[in-house]
Scaffold this active site. Structure first.
Site, PDB file in Angstrom:
ATOM      1  N   HIS A  34      13.375  20.555 -10.216  1.00 53.24           N
ATOM      2  CA  HIS A  34      12.373  20.289  -9.392  1.00 53.24           C
ATOM      3  C   HIS A  34      12.182  18.457  -9.695  1.00 53.24           C
ATOM      4  O   HIS A  34      11.976  18.028  -8.860  1.00 53.24           O
ATOM      5  CB  HIS A  34      11.185  20.924  -9.696  1.00 53.24           C
ATOM      6  CG  HIS A  34      11.325  22.392  -9.436  1.00 53.24           C
ATOM      7  ND1 HIS A  34      11.177  23.383 -10.242  1.00 53.24           N
ATOM      8  CD2 HIS A  34      11.202  22.920  -8.085  1.00 53.24           C
ATOM      9  CE1 HIS A  34      11.186  24.589  -9.830  1.00 53.24           C
ATOM     10  NE2 HIS A  34      11.264  24.293  -8.416  1.00 53.24           N
ATOM     11  N   GLN A  58       8.281  34.621   2.131  1.00 50.62           N
ATOM     12  CA  GLN A  58       9.713  34.824   1.943  1.00 50.62           C
ATOM     13  C   GLN A  58      10.235  35.903   0.885  1.00 50.62           C
ATOM     14  O   GLN A  58      11.427  35.721   0.311  1.00 50.62           O
ATOM     15  CB  GLN A  58      10.233  33.313   1.647  1.00 50.62           C
ATOM     16  CG  GLN A  58       9.782  32.973   0.068  1.00 50.62           C
ATOM     17  CD  GLN A  58      10.279  31.379  -0.038  1.00 50.62           C
ATOM     18  OE1 GLN A  58       9.540  30.460   0.626  1.00 50.62           O
ATOM     19  NE2 GLN A  58      11.177  31.019  -0.852  1.00 50.62           N
ATOM     20  N   VAL A 173      20.881  21.089 -11.052  1.00 50.92           N
ATOM     21  CA  VAL A 173      20.843  20.727 -12.397  1.00 50.92           C
ATOM     22  C   VAL A 173      21.055  21.835 -13.344  1.00 50.92           C
ATOM     23  O   VAL A 173      20.823  23.119 -13.045  1.00 50.92           O
ATOM     24  CB  VAL A 173      19.445  20.345 -13.013  1.00 50.92           C
ATOM     25  CG1 VAL A 173      19.251  19.963 -14.329  1.00 50.92           C
ATOM     26  CG2 VAL A 173      19.112  19.077 -11.888  1.00 50.92           C
TER      27      VAL A 173
HETATM   28  O1  PAF Z   1      13.180  26.620  -2.835  1.00 53.80           O
HETATM   29  C1  PAF Z   1      11.874  26.708  -2.870  1.00 53.80           C
HETATM   30  O2  PAF Z   1      11.216  26.615  -3.717  1.00 53.80           O
HETATM   31  C2  PAF Z   1      11.137  27.663  -1.564  1.00 53.80           C
HETATM   32  O3  PAF Z   1      12.025  28.573  -1.095  1.00 53.80           O
HETATM   33  C3  PAF Z   1      10.342  26.480  -0.710  1.00 53.80           C
HETATM   34  C4  PAF Z   1      11.583  25.704  -0.059  1.00 53.80           C
HETATM   35  C5  PAF Z   1       9.558  25.682  -1.674  1.00 53.80           C
HETATM   36  C6  PAF Z   1       9.893  27.196   0.513  1.00 53.80           C
HETATM   37  O4  PAF Z   1       8.696  28.144  -0.117  1.00 53.80           O
END
Ligand code: PAF
Length: 278
Positions: A34, A58, A173
């Site tokens: 990140h 999701q 990474v």
């Molecule tokens: O990759 C992620 O962490 C998630 O799929 C995102 C892009 C933040 C959407 O919830």
């Protein structure tokens, strides 16, 4: 660094600036992967906004939403150290207020690979990303190449909905032994963590074979499968060699392709991928 929790305060923040904004959407429990997105956003924009939201839409009903790792205080400390300007941490009700009923569906692109194993996953991703882009109106948004299908889906959505944001994919990474960084790695036991390194080793071995001239997609898939099969703690979900844009499975690798896999390591499902480009 400003931390906001409501759509109104995010919109207010955005309305007060005409400077360029880079958005890094995350689900928190931040790691170096990140931070690579945040640093790229920092280098390329006047202001950097990061969202932290574990998006229930999701996750499937049998997936790990409830136990998805969270540590907001630590996340905020990391983001402060990266000179992030704004962090948006909405509640589920804030993102999906009562009556919310629209979803963004990218069609078949979201139904293959991860979409086959995780029905509805990309509808959830596209919906939340569309909402975050609309609220933040960034010039650029940053996603990890580790979630290669997510990048393809988001790019498709941006194109189809004529959004004016540039989508930037940042290289994966990896740990020193090659394991791709993922918030879910925390779930691995010591033995599983060791076994998990086979995922990237298998991909790199297959990529090497491609670089030596192998163009038969099935043979490339088999190299990966054979290596994964040797690890008792690893159970393969899928191994794919697909067109890098349409995600159609290939027989011959005669165009830019994506080699990707998903596998269970114990109870933890991990994904990884590498490009196959001549
Ligand atoms: O990759 C992620 O962490 C998630 O799929 C995102 C892009 C933040 C959407 O919830």
């Amino acid at each position: 660094m400003e931390v906001v929790k409501t759509l109104v305060s995010l919109r207010r923040w955005r309305a007060t600036t005409h400077r360029s904004v880079g958005l890094v959407p995350t689900m928190g429990f931040l790691h170096e992967g990140h931070l690579a997105l945040v640093r790229k956003a920092r280098a390329e924009n006047d202001l950097v906004a990061v969202s932290i939201f574990v998006n229930p839409r999701q996750f499937g009903p049998d997936e790990d939403l409830a136990r998805y790792p969270r540590d907001t205080e630590h996340d905020l400390a990391l983001l402060r150290a990266e000179s992030v300007d704004l962090v948006f941490i909405p509640t589920v009700d804030e993102m999906y207020p009562p009556g919310f009923s629209t979803s963004v569906d990218v069609g078949s692109l979201g139904e293959r690979l991860e979409g086959l194993s995780r029905p509805g996953h990309f509808k959830g991703v596209a919906t939340v990303v569309a909402r975050l882009l609309n609220l933040t109106r960034p010039q650029r948004a940053y996603f990890g190449q580790k979630d290669a299908q997510q990048v393809i889906v988001v790019r498709r959505m941006v194109k189809d909905l004529a959004l004016t944001v540039q989508i930037d994919a940042v290289p994966t990474v990896r740990e020193p032994d090659g394991l791709a960084l993922s918030s879910r790695n925390i779930f691995l036991s010591i033995e599983e963590r060791q076994a998990a390194s086979v995922l990237s080793r298998a991909l790199f071995r297959a990529q090497e074979s491609f670089e030596w001239g192998e163009r038969d997609a099935q043979r490339i898939r088999q190299i990966v499968r054979d290596m994964l099969d040797l690890e008792l703690l690893v159970r393969t979900d899928y191994v794919s060699v697909a067109d890098a844009v349409t995600l159609d499975e290939l027989e011959q690798i005669d165009r830019p392709a994506l080699l990707s896999l998903a596998a269970w390591v114990g109870q933890t499902r991990l994904i990884d991928n590498l490009p196959l480009e001549a």
